[in-house]
Scaffold this motif. Structure first.
Motif, PDB file in Angstrom:
ATOM      1  N   ASP A 109      32.219  35.878  50.498  1.00  0.00           N
ATOM      2  CA  ASP A 109      32.612  35.133  49.299  1.00  0.00           C
ATOM      3  C   ASP A 109      33.950  35.633  48.763  1.00  0.00           C
ATOM      4  O   ASP A 109      34.801  34.835  48.354  1.00  0.00           O
ATOM      5  CB  ASP A 109      31.527  35.273  48.232  1.00  0.00           C
ATOM      6  N   VAL A 110      34.144  36.940  48.787  1.00  0.00           N
ATOM      7  CA  VAL A 110      35.428  37.496  48.343  1.00  0.00           C
ATOM      8  C   VAL A 110      36.551  37.066  49.289  1.00  0.00           C
ATOM      9  O   VAL A 110      37.645  36.707  48.852  1.00  0.00           O
ATOM     10  CB  VAL A 110      35.340  39.034  48.247  1.00  0.00           C
ATOM     11  N   GLY A 112      30.736  34.195  41.317  1.00  0.00           N
ATOM     12  CA  GLY A 112      29.866  34.324  40.151  1.00  0.00           C
ATOM     13  C   GLY A 112      29.121  35.637  40.256  1.00  0.00           C
ATOM     14  O   GLY A 112      29.488  36.511  41.055  1.00  0.00           O
ATOM     15  N   ASN A 113      28.071  35.779  39.519  1.00  0.00           N
ATOM     16  CA  ASN A 113      27.281  37.010  39.558  1.00  0.00           C
ATOM     17  C   ASN A 113      26.311  36.950  40.739  1.00  0.00           C
ATOM     18  O   ASN A 113      25.096  36.815  40.562  1.00  0.00           O
ATOM     19  CB  ASN A 113      26.535  37.191  38.239  1.00  0.00           C
ATOM     20  N   HIS A 158      28.499  44.426  37.157  1.00  0.00           N
ATOM     21  CA  HIS A 158      29.563  43.982  38.055  1.00  0.00           C
ATOM     22  C   HIS A 158      30.527  43.019  37.363  1.00  0.00           C
ATOM     23  O   HIS A 158      31.432  42.483  38.006  1.00  0.00           O
ATOM     24  CB  HIS A 158      28.968  43.319  39.299  1.00  0.00           C
ATOM     25  N   GLU A 159      30.304  42.813  36.075  1.00  0.00           N
ATOM     26  CA  GLU A 159      31.250  42.004  35.311  1.00  0.00           C
ATOM     27  C   GLU A 159      32.470  42.862  34.978  1.00  0.00           C
ATOM     28  O   GLU A 159      32.355  43.971  34.468  1.00  0.00           O
ATOM     29  CB  GLU A 159      30.619  41.490  34.022  1.00  0.00           C
ATOM     30  N   GLY A 160      33.634  42.323  35.299  1.00  0.00           N
ATOM     31  CA  GLY A 160      34.861  43.071  35.085  1.00  0.00           C
ATOM     32  C   GLY A 160      35.782  42.404  34.097  1.00  0.00           C
ATOM     33  O   GLY A 160      35.345  41.633  33.230  1.00  0.00           O
ATOM     34  N   ARG A 161      37.053  42.666  34.268  1.00  0.00           N
ATOM     35  CA  ARG A 161      38.054  42.130  33.358  1.00  0.00           C
ATOM     36  C   ARG A 161      38.055  40.612  33.389  1.00  0.00           C
ATOM     37  O   ARG A 161      37.880  40.002  34.430  1.00  0.00           O
ATOM     38  CB  ARG A 161      39.430  42.670  33.748  1.00  0.00           C
ATOM     39  N   PHE A 216      33.169  38.414  37.843  1.00  0.00           N
ATOM     40  CA  PHE A 216      32.303  39.379  38.513  1.00  0.00           C
ATOM     41  C   PHE A 216      32.954  39.817  39.824  1.00  0.00           C
ATOM     42  O   PHE A 216      33.534  39.004  40.548  1.00  0.00           O
ATOM     43  CB  PHE A 216      30.925  38.770  38.777  1.00  0.00           C
ATOM     44  N   TYR A 217      32.855  41.108  40.096  1.00  0.00           N
ATOM     45  CA  TYR A 217      33.498  41.680  41.270  1.00  0.00           C
ATOM     46  C   TYR A 217      32.477  42.434  42.120  1.00  0.00           C
ATOM     47  O   TYR A 217      31.545  43.052  41.595  1.00  0.00           O
ATOM     48  CB  TYR A 217      34.614  42.638  40.851  1.00  0.00           C
TER      49      TYR A 217
END
Length: 507
Positions: A41-42, A56-57, A64-67, A71-72
């Motif tokens: 996905d990345v 998404g998450n 895993h939620e970032g700036r 979500f990363y």
């Protein structure tokens, strides 16, 4: 120990081609683990949107939620970067031809999954080179590499999408270059080792611990007049890798030291090491001794090396093995999820293969042949359930709900047992389907991308991409048999080349 002579390389190339052809033939061509889907996905977002975020998450974890609220993935970026050209090629092919099989992303995922066969074949190639350099015996090194290729869990993992193979490849190359570069006074190879280590760390964060024994090796084995130069050429690659890692962490999570695991309790880092060691070596689900039994003779070979002039190399390899075994033993989640054996310890398998090669090199031909055949056949048979059947599908198909303790210690839940049990039914059934003696179960030929259960309908099938295409109706029986026959012919030619090249080095 010196650089491998050019005359030896054709044998290594033949072994690597043999491994690649077998891996391609037996690959499933799909991504059935969460880790593999996330790295895919990345890769897709890198190509399609220029972003390293997930869609998404996908892992369902708030930390895993970032700036920016995105979500990363907590995984290293290396695997996703490796996937990019394969995803892009599949996207171009689908765009130009309009071909669609299964879900809209089926061919894209298949291309990414098949890229693992290249990685694993490359591991075999590098292990052969390292084995020749360490033992001086091309024949013994070839037997060690073949054992690694087909009698260890490297074979099943050539068809999975986990990032352990890429981390193992880059780390093994780094280790090889550091050893040869130091002993042969080749600063260019030492510099390359630093860059390969950076690639390994960017694939799996914990590979940074493997730097410590290598750095100690360079300091201890470099002559006094060359020590500073060797260290200075080794460091730039590591420095760039570390800077890239921290910058990426800061970009995603706002913290240069948070790779996505800083708030994640799931790995259970810091758990009792004794329990982890027992699990990694004795668990029916994860045992290194059960799923890759050649490590026993590989360890004996490394220990024997410590009493010879090659003892420094042996201690380096043993130190790396201890580092990673102890590290993963401190994880509460030492099973690693949907794994066939210990995928965490895949990184140390090439090191055991070098010890096995060294042990074989000290045997006369008749004893060498018998020892190899016994070890190879046992390991080979243990890999077949993992190669022929997809454990991800089997575990869902069974309908059994296992606790964490069950998955760790119950033989009934062990991948080897579950796959072997399923194989006993799947093999005769699939032979009957392919030969036309029985009608295969009906399957949907297309589905939306949101259909997460599409692949599960093929739980009845052996885990081969060409067989899936047959059941999907993309190949008729004649075309399927033609493809399989061509691949089998290629394997036969490669195996003959390995035999002929190997005979050139018979004593």
């Amino acid at each position: 120990m010196t650089t491998v002579a050019p005359a030896v390389r054709p044998l290594g190339r033949a072994i690597a081609w043999l491994a690649l052809l077998v891996y391609v033939t037996t690959a499933g061509g799909s991504l059935t683990s969460t880790d593999a889907v996330v790295t895919y996905d990345v890769s897709r977002n890198i190509v399609d949107h220029g972003s390293v975020a997930m869609s998404g998450n996908l892992l369902g974890m708030a930390w895993h939620e970032g700036r920016g609220g995105q979500f990363y993935a907590p995984f290293g970026i290396g695997q996703s970067i490796w996937n990019v050209p394969f995803y892009a090629a599949a996207k171009l092919f689908v765009g130009v031809t309009g071909v669609r099989i299964g879900r809209p992303d089926t061919l894209h995922k298949a291309a990414v999954a098949m890229s693992q066969t290249i990685v694993c074949a490359a591991i075999v190639w590098v292990t052969f080179l390292f084995g020749v350099a360490a033992t001086g015996g091309p024949r013994a090194a070839s037997l060690g590499a073949v054992t690694l290729a087909f009698a260890s869990v490297l074979w099943p993992y050539s068809g999975f999408g986990f990032n352990q193979p890429l981390a193992a490849l880059t780390f093994t190359i780094a280790l090889y270059d550091a050893v040869v570069g130091t002993l042969d006074y080749a600063p260019g190879r030492i510099a390359r080792a630093g860059w390969w280590l950076a690639a390994s760390v960017l694939t799996r964060h914990e590979m940074a611990l493997g730097v410590i024994p290598i750095f100690g090796w360079i300091l201890a084995r470099s002559e006094a007049g060359r020590r500073l130069r060797n260290v200075l050429v080794f460091l730039p690659g590591l420095a760039v890798g570390a800077a890239t890692w921290m910058t990426l962490n800061w970009w995603r999570f706002g913290n240069p030291l948070d790779s996505g695991y800083l708030r994640d309790a799931n790995p259970g880092l810091g758990s009792p090491v004794t329990s982890g060691l027992v699990g990694l070596f004795l668990s029916p689900s994860t045992s290194l001794l059960l799923y890759s039994p050649f490590v026993v003779v590989g360890l004996l070979g490394l220990l024997a090396m410590t009493r010879t002039r090659d003892r420094a190399i042996a201690w380096l390899l043993l130190a790396e093995i201890v580092v990673f075994v102890v590290l993963y033993a401190t994880l509460g989640n030492w099973t690693g999820g949907r794994s066939y054996g210990s995928r965490y310890l895949l990184v140390v398998l090439p090191l055991f293969a070098i010890g096995w090669s060294w042990l074989l090199a000290g045997l006369g031909q008749p004893r060498q042949r018998v020892a190899f055949v016994v070890v190879f056949v046992v390991g080979f048979m243990l890999q077949l359930p993992g190669v022929l059947v997809d454990y991800a599908k089997v575990s869902q198909q069974s309908g059994q709900t296992y606790t964490t303790e069950d998955r760790q210690w119950s033989f009934d839940a062990a991948p080897l047992v579950a796959n072997a049990r399923d194989l006993a039914y799947a093999l005769p059934n699939n032979i009957a389907y392919v030969t036309g003696r029985r009608t295969p179960p009906r399957t949907m030929t297309t589905a939306s991308e949101a259909d997460r259960g599409f692949s599960q309908q093929f739980a009845f099938s052996l885990d081969f991409w060409w067989l899936y295409l047959y059941y999907l109706g993309a190949l008729n029986r004649l075309w399927m048999l033609a493809i399989v026959s061509s691949l089998a012919a290629g394997i036969a030619v490669a195996a003959h080349a390995v035999r002929v090249r190997g005979l050139e080095f018979d004593a």
